[in-house]
Design a protein around this motif. Structure first.
Motif, PDB file in Angstrom:
ATOM      1  N   GLY A 105       0.709  -1.562  -0.404  1.00 19.14           N
ATOM      2  CA  GLY A 105       0.214   0.181  -0.133  1.00 19.14           C
ATOM      3  C   GLY A 105       1.133   1.009   0.099  1.00 19.14           C
ATOM      4  N   SER A 106       2.278   1.332   0.738  1.00 20.71           N
ATOM      5  CA  SER A 106       2.928   2.670   0.548  1.00 20.71           C
ATOM      6  C   SER A 106       3.214   3.034  -0.384  1.00 20.71           C
ATOM      7  CB  SER A 106       3.788   2.660   1.864  1.00 20.71           C
ATOM      8  OG  SER A 106       4.465   1.072   2.015  1.00 20.71           O
ATOM      9  N   GLU A 107       3.641   1.336  -0.832  1.00 20.38           N
ATOM     10  CA  GLU A 107       4.488   1.125  -2.391  1.00 20.38           C
ATOM     11  C   GLU A 107       3.196   2.838  -3.093  1.00 20.38           C
ATOM     12  OE1 GLU A 107       7.460  -1.511  -1.901  1.00 20.38           O
ATOM     13  OE2 GLU A 107       5.989  -2.108  -2.657  1.00 20.38           O
ATOM     14  N   TYR A 108       2.187   1.688  -3.306  1.00 21.45           N
ATOM     15  CA  TYR A 108       1.300   2.454  -4.638  1.00 21.45           C
ATOM     16  C   TYR A 108       0.432   3.773  -4.245  1.00 21.45           C
ATOM     17  CZ  TYR A 108      -3.699   2.375  -7.224  1.00 21.45           C
ATOM     18  OH  TYR A 108      -4.408   2.233  -7.610  1.00 21.45           O
ATOM     19  N   ASN A 109       0.496   4.533  -2.926  1.00 18.78           N
ATOM     20  CA  ASN A 109       0.679   5.714  -2.166  1.00 18.78           C
ATOM     21  C   ASN A 109       1.272   6.378  -2.920  1.00 18.78           C
ATOM     22  OD1 ASN A 109      -1.847   4.343  -1.457  1.00 18.78           O
ATOM     23  ND2 ASN A 109      -1.457   4.347   0.746  1.00 18.78           N
ATOM     24  N   ALA A 110       2.898   6.082  -2.840  1.00 21.87           N
ATOM     25  CA  ALA A 110       3.827   6.946  -3.201  1.00 21.87           C
ATOM     26  C   ALA A 110       3.971   7.532  -4.449  1.00 21.87           C
ATOM     27  CB  ALA A 110       5.349   6.441  -3.035  1.00 21.87           C
ATOM     28  N   GLY A 111       3.366   6.519  -5.429  1.00 19.90           N
ATOM     29  CA  GLY A 111       2.893   7.195  -6.817  1.00 19.90           C
ATOM     30  C   GLY A 111       3.109   4.867  -7.918  1.00 19.90           C
ATOM     31  N   HIS A 112       2.069   5.732  -8.911  1.00 19.56           N
ATOM     32  CA  HIS A 112       1.604   4.311  -9.641  1.00 19.56           C
ATOM     33  C   HIS A 112       0.369   4.948 -10.558  1.00 19.56           C
ATOM     34  CE1 HIS A 112      -2.254   5.970  -6.860  1.00 19.56           C
ATOM     35  NE2 HIS A 112      -2.875   5.940  -8.052  1.00 19.56           N
ATOM     36  N   VAL A 113       0.863   4.176 -11.723  1.00 14.15           N
ATOM     37  CA  VAL A 113      -0.376   4.294 -13.055  1.00 14.15           C
ATOM     38  C   VAL A 113      -1.926   4.066 -12.590  1.00 14.15           C
ATOM     39  CG1 VAL A 113      -0.245   2.821 -15.223  1.00 14.15           C
ATOM     40  CG2 VAL A 113       1.534   2.308 -13.740  1.00 14.15           C
ATOM     41  N   PRO A 114      -2.090   6.109 -13.550  1.00 13.31           N
ATOM     42  CA  PRO A 114      -3.057   5.997 -13.790  1.00 13.31           C
ATOM     43  C   PRO A 114      -4.422   4.835 -13.848  1.00 13.31           C
ATOM     44  CG  PRO A 114      -1.658   7.435 -14.513  1.00 13.31           C
ATOM     45  CD  PRO A 114      -1.381   5.916 -14.749  1.00 13.31           C
ATOM     46  N   ASN A 115      -5.703   4.613 -13.289  1.00 10.65           N
ATOM     47  CA  ASN A 115      -6.433   3.983 -13.160  1.00 10.65           C
ATOM     48  C   ASN A 115      -5.947   2.391 -12.989  1.00 10.65           C
ATOM     49  OD1 ASN A 115      -8.413   5.749 -14.382  1.00 10.65           O
ATOM     50  ND2 ASN A 115      -7.460   5.583 -16.586  1.00 10.65           N
ATOM     51  N   SER A 116      -5.133   2.367 -12.143  1.00  8.65           N
ATOM     52  CA  SER A 116      -4.022   0.759 -12.198  1.00  8.65           C
ATOM     53  C   SER A 116      -5.047   0.434 -10.714  1.00  8.65           C
ATOM     54  CB  SER A 116      -2.628   1.025 -11.561  1.00  8.65           C
ATOM     55  OG  SER A 116      -2.612   1.908 -10.419  1.00  8.65           O
ATOM     56  N   LYS A 117      -5.238  -0.546 -10.706  1.00  6.60           N
ATOM     57  CA  LYS A 117      -5.814  -1.361  -9.611  1.00  6.60           C
ATOM     58  C   LYS A 117      -5.008  -2.196  -8.922  1.00  6.60           C
ATOM     59  CE  LYS A 117      -9.944  -4.658  -8.286  1.00  6.60           C
ATOM     60  NZ  LYS A 117     -10.342  -3.650  -7.704  1.00  6.60           N
TER      61      LYS A 117
ATOM     62  N   LEU B  30       0.680  -6.483 -15.109  1.00  5.95           N
ATOM     63  CA  LEU B  30       1.309  -6.565 -14.169  1.00  5.95           C
ATOM     64  C   LEU B  30       2.003  -5.750 -12.768  1.00  5.95           C
ATOM     65  CD1 LEU B  30       0.604 -10.261 -12.564  1.00  5.95           C
ATOM     66  CD2 LEU B  30      -0.475  -9.103 -11.465  1.00  5.95           C
ATOM     67  N   ILE B  31       1.951  -5.290 -12.090  1.00  8.12           N
ATOM     68  CA  ILE B  31       3.443  -3.960 -11.832  1.00  8.12           C
ATOM     69  C   ILE B  31       3.473  -4.420 -10.174  1.00  8.12           C
ATOM     70  CG2 ILE B  31       3.356  -2.183 -11.062  1.00  8.12           C
ATOM     71  CD1 ILE B  31       2.544  -1.685 -14.143  1.00  8.12           C
ATOM     72  N   HIS B  32       5.021  -4.807 -10.569  1.00 10.00           N
ATOM     73  CA  HIS B  32       5.997  -5.001  -9.282  1.00 10.00           C
ATOM     74  C   HIS B  32       6.509  -3.489  -9.000  1.00 10.00           C
ATOM     75  CE1 HIS B  32       9.157  -6.481 -11.434  1.00 10.00           C
ATOM     76  NE2 HIS B  32       8.346  -6.274 -12.396  1.00 10.00           N
ATOM     77  N   ARG B  33       7.572  -4.253  -7.841  1.00 12.25           N
ATOM     78  CA  ARG B  33       9.046  -2.708  -7.662  1.00 12.25           C
ATOM     79  C   ARG B  33      10.003  -3.306  -7.977  1.00 12.25           C
ATOM     80  NH1 ARG B  33      11.093  -3.592  -2.190  1.00 12.25           N
ATOM     81  NH2 ARG B  33       9.698  -4.450  -1.983  1.00 12.25           N
TER      82      ARG B  33
ATOM     83  N   ASN C 247       4.026  -9.249 -17.051  1.00 11.91           N
ATOM     84  CA  ASN C 247       4.743  -8.926 -16.419  1.00 11.91           C
ATOM     85  C   ASN C 247       5.050  -7.558 -17.052  1.00 11.91           C
ATOM     86  OD1 ASN C 247       4.101 -10.788 -14.301  1.00 11.91           O
ATOM     87  ND2 ASN C 247       5.987 -12.001 -14.001  1.00 11.91           N
ATOM     88  N   LEU C 248       5.396  -6.904 -16.145  1.00 15.79           N
ATOM     89  CA  LEU C 248       6.035  -5.055 -16.790  1.00 15.79           C
ATOM     90  C   LEU C 248       7.538  -5.678 -16.147  1.00 15.79           C
ATOM     91  CD1 LEU C 248       6.362  -2.540 -18.020  1.00 15.79           C
ATOM     92  CD2 LEU C 248       5.456  -1.466 -15.831  1.00 15.79           C
ATOM     93  N   GLN C 249       8.372  -5.244 -17.136  1.00 19.72           N
ATOM     94  CA  GLN C 249       9.729  -5.154 -17.203  1.00 19.72           C
ATOM     95  C   GLN C 249       9.814  -4.238 -16.315  1.00 19.72           C
ATOM     96  OE1 GLN C 249      11.668  -6.507 -20.617  1.00 19.72           O
ATOM     97  NE2 GLN C 249      13.910  -6.467 -19.784  1.00 19.72           N
TER      98      GLN C 249
ATOM     99  N   ASP D 181       9.504   1.494 -11.266  1.00 26.61           N
ATOM    100  CA  ASP D 181      10.482   2.327 -11.888  1.00 26.61           C
ATOM    101  C   ASP D 181      10.823   2.268 -13.672  1.00 26.61           C
ATOM    102  OD1 ASP D 181      11.211   2.259  -9.085  1.00 26.61           O
ATOM    103  OD2 ASP D 181      12.768   0.751  -9.224  1.00 26.61           O
ATOM    104  N   ALA D 182      10.551   1.122 -14.798  1.00 31.10           N
ATOM    105  CA  ALA D 182      10.551   1.208 -15.482  1.00 31.10           C
ATOM    106  C   ALA D 182      10.176   2.112 -16.417  1.00 31.10           C
ATOM    107  CB  ALA D 182      10.916   0.095 -16.206  1.00 31.10           C
ATOM    108  N   TRP D 183       8.331   2.200 -15.736  1.00 29.30           N
ATOM    109  CA  TRP D 183       7.454   3.170 -15.860  1.00 29.30           C
ATOM    110  C   TRP D 183       7.819   3.931 -15.577  1.00 29.30           C
ATOM    111  CZ3 TRP D 183       2.656   1.924 -18.463  1.00 29.30           C
ATOM    112  CH2 TRP D 183       2.291   3.063 -18.150  1.00 29.30           C
ATOM    113  N   ARG D 184       8.405   5.127 -14.399  1.00 28.49           N
ATOM    114  CA  ARG D 184       8.766   6.434 -14.361  1.00 28.49           C
ATOM    115  C   ARG D 184      10.137   6.739 -15.648  1.00 28.49           C
ATOM    116  NH1 ARG D 184       8.622   4.623  -8.507  1.00 28.49           N
ATOM    117  NH2 ARG D 184       6.880   5.874  -7.839  1.00 28.49           N
TER     118      ARG D 184
END
Length: 135
Positions: A55-67, A91-94, A117-119, A123-126
């Protein structure tokens, strides 16, 4: 045949060079996608982006409209994803922590057809300068 014999060093160098170029493609799993493919799946195939980080990682920044469903809660919350079984799921992971392996296995066992899986994870998204939402 004499060309090969006369130019063995050149042939070996060409084969090694080609192998080094192909190695990253052969090494990664078939269900990993990069950010470009992820954006295409989101825009053209209405893919679900499922963030399996804490949750804390998600709240720090996530892909728009992600679940957001943390990986350790996925099995008990699968009912929330039933309507996405036939759609692509990204799937998005750290980065460096691949909780998506377990999450992907769970989804595939429950007959989700297109799990990716998002390779490089979030971090790659950012790094691709794609939009991030913060809570």
């Amino acid at each position: 045949m004499t060309f090969l014999q006369n130019n063995i060093a050149l042939v070996v160098a060409a084969l090694m060079s080609g192998g080094m170029l192909l190695w990253p493609l052969l090494r990664r799993s078939g269900n990993e996608i990069d950010t470009l493919v992820a954006v295409q799946l989101i825009n053209y195939k209405d893919a679900l982006v499922l963030d399996v980080r804490e949750g804390s990682e998600y709240n720090a920044g996530h892909v728009p409209n992600s679940k957001h469903i943390p990986a350790d809660k996925l099995e008990e919350r699968l009912h929330e994803l039933e309507k996405f079984k036939s759609k692509p799921v990204i799937l998005i992971h750290r980065s460096g922590v691949n909780a998506t392996g377990k999450a992907g296995s769970i989804l595939r066992k429950k007959e989700f057809a297109h799990v990716h899986n998002l390779q490089g994870g979030i971090d790659a998204w950012r790094q691709a300068n794609l939009p991030i939402v913060k809570k």
